[in-house]
Design a protein around this motif. Structure first.
Motif, mmCIF file in Angstrom:
data_model
loop_
_atom_site.group_PDB
_atom_site.id
_atom_site.type_symbol
_atom_site.label_atom_id
_atom_site.label_comp_id
_atom_site.label_asym_id
_atom_site.label_seq_id
_atom_site.Cartn_x
_atom_site.Cartn_y
_atom_site.Cartn_z
ATOM 1 N N GLY A 97 0.807 -1.199 -0.142
ATOM 2 C CA GLY A 97 0.025 0.082 0.087
ATOM 3 C C GLY A 97 0.771 1.201 0.102
ATOM 4 O O GLY A 97 2.205 1.222 0.397
ATOM 5 N N THR A 101 -1.264 5.869 3.120
ATOM 6 C CA THR A 101 -2.488 5.197 3.692
ATOM 7 C C THR A 101 -1.981 3.839 4.505
ATOM 8 O O THR A 101 -2.899 3.208 4.830
ATOM 9 N N LYS A 103 -1.189 1.421 7.123
ATOM 10 C CA LYS A 103 -1.539 1.032 8.669
ATOM 11 C C LYS A 103 -0.276 0.653 9.316
ATOM 12 O O LYS A 103 0.512 0.001 8.765
#
Length: 245
Positions: A97, A101, A103
């Motif tokens: 990702g 964004t 995590k």
């Protein structure tokens, strides 16, 4: 056989690169400790393949993120098979990702498995390798660790970290006859790359215009595990069809 009498411990050996490496080492005389997480069936398939080659194989479920589990597993391998001569740190995951964004838990998981897991395994074998004044450590990195990759800050960081880890271990253990090297695969036909098709524009970047196979990586692992590489340490060998030239 090049590895007759040797015991190899391979993490992530139930499928993909790990399975190919485990089978290649077994085909050249090594008995193999198969380290895996998840379903047992794929690990048993690897075990069956090794036993069909006439070598011993034992399966050990172990989460390489867990320091105590790693120590206990390596101790059990030595109890069952007598020793560890070759350590292949292949266990790895992706959680891709864009950084903006991503995590924290996805970043941490990838670093914990890909990098800290290798640290745990090396440390668990370190003293034995020192005492024996021999041993081969092979860490499976990636070209992402050499050149980076969009959407893979966690994966690239973990694989670059493996290269630094390997160089440091090579310097620490070199005087004891222990070699520590990396293999950096490019686009290899595995579960992780199953969505990459032959007409994918990414393959245009590969001078050889094709993906590699797990066997290509396993061949290099065999070389690094064998006596032929006894004067090679701290190196990263690319298996990428020229992608990172």
């Amino acid at each position: 056989m090049k590895l007759e009498g040797k015991i190899a411990l391979v993490t992530g050996a139930s499928q993909g690169l790990g399975r190919a490496i485990a089978l290649k080492l077994a085909a050249n005389g090594a008995d193999v400790a198969i380290i895996y997480v998840g379903p047992e069936e794929p690990a048993l398939e690897t075990k069956g393949g090794i036993e069909a080659l006439g070598r011993r194989a034992v399966c050990y479920p172990c989460d390489v993120r867990d320091e105590q589990a790693v120590e206990a597993t390596v101790a059990q391998v030595k109890k069952d098979l007598g020793k560890v001569d070759i350590l292949v740190n292949n266990a790895g995951v992706t959680r891709d990702g864009l950084m903006v964004t991503m995590k924290d838990e996805d970043y941490d998981m990838v670093l914990d498995i890909n990098l800290k897991g290798a640290f745990h395994m090396i440390r668990a074998c370190y003293r034995d390798f020192m005492r024996k004044r021999s041993g081969k450590i092979i860490n499976i990195s990636s070209i992402a660790g050499l050149v980076g990759n969009v959407g893979q800050v966690n994966y690239a960081a973990s694989k670059a970290g493996l290269i630094g880890l390997s160089k440091s271990v090579a310097k620490e253990l070199g005087s004891r006859g222990v070699c520590c090297n990396c293999i950096a695969p490019g686009f290899i036909e595995t579960v992780m790359t199953k969505d990459i098709k032959e007409d994918n524009p990414l393959l245009v970047q590969v001078p050889m215009r094709k993906m590699g196979t797990p066997e290509d990586v396993a061949n290099v692992a065999l070389f690094l595990a064998s006596p032929e590489s006894d004067y090679i340490t701290g190196e990263t060998i690319r298996v990428d069809g020229g992608l990172a030239i």
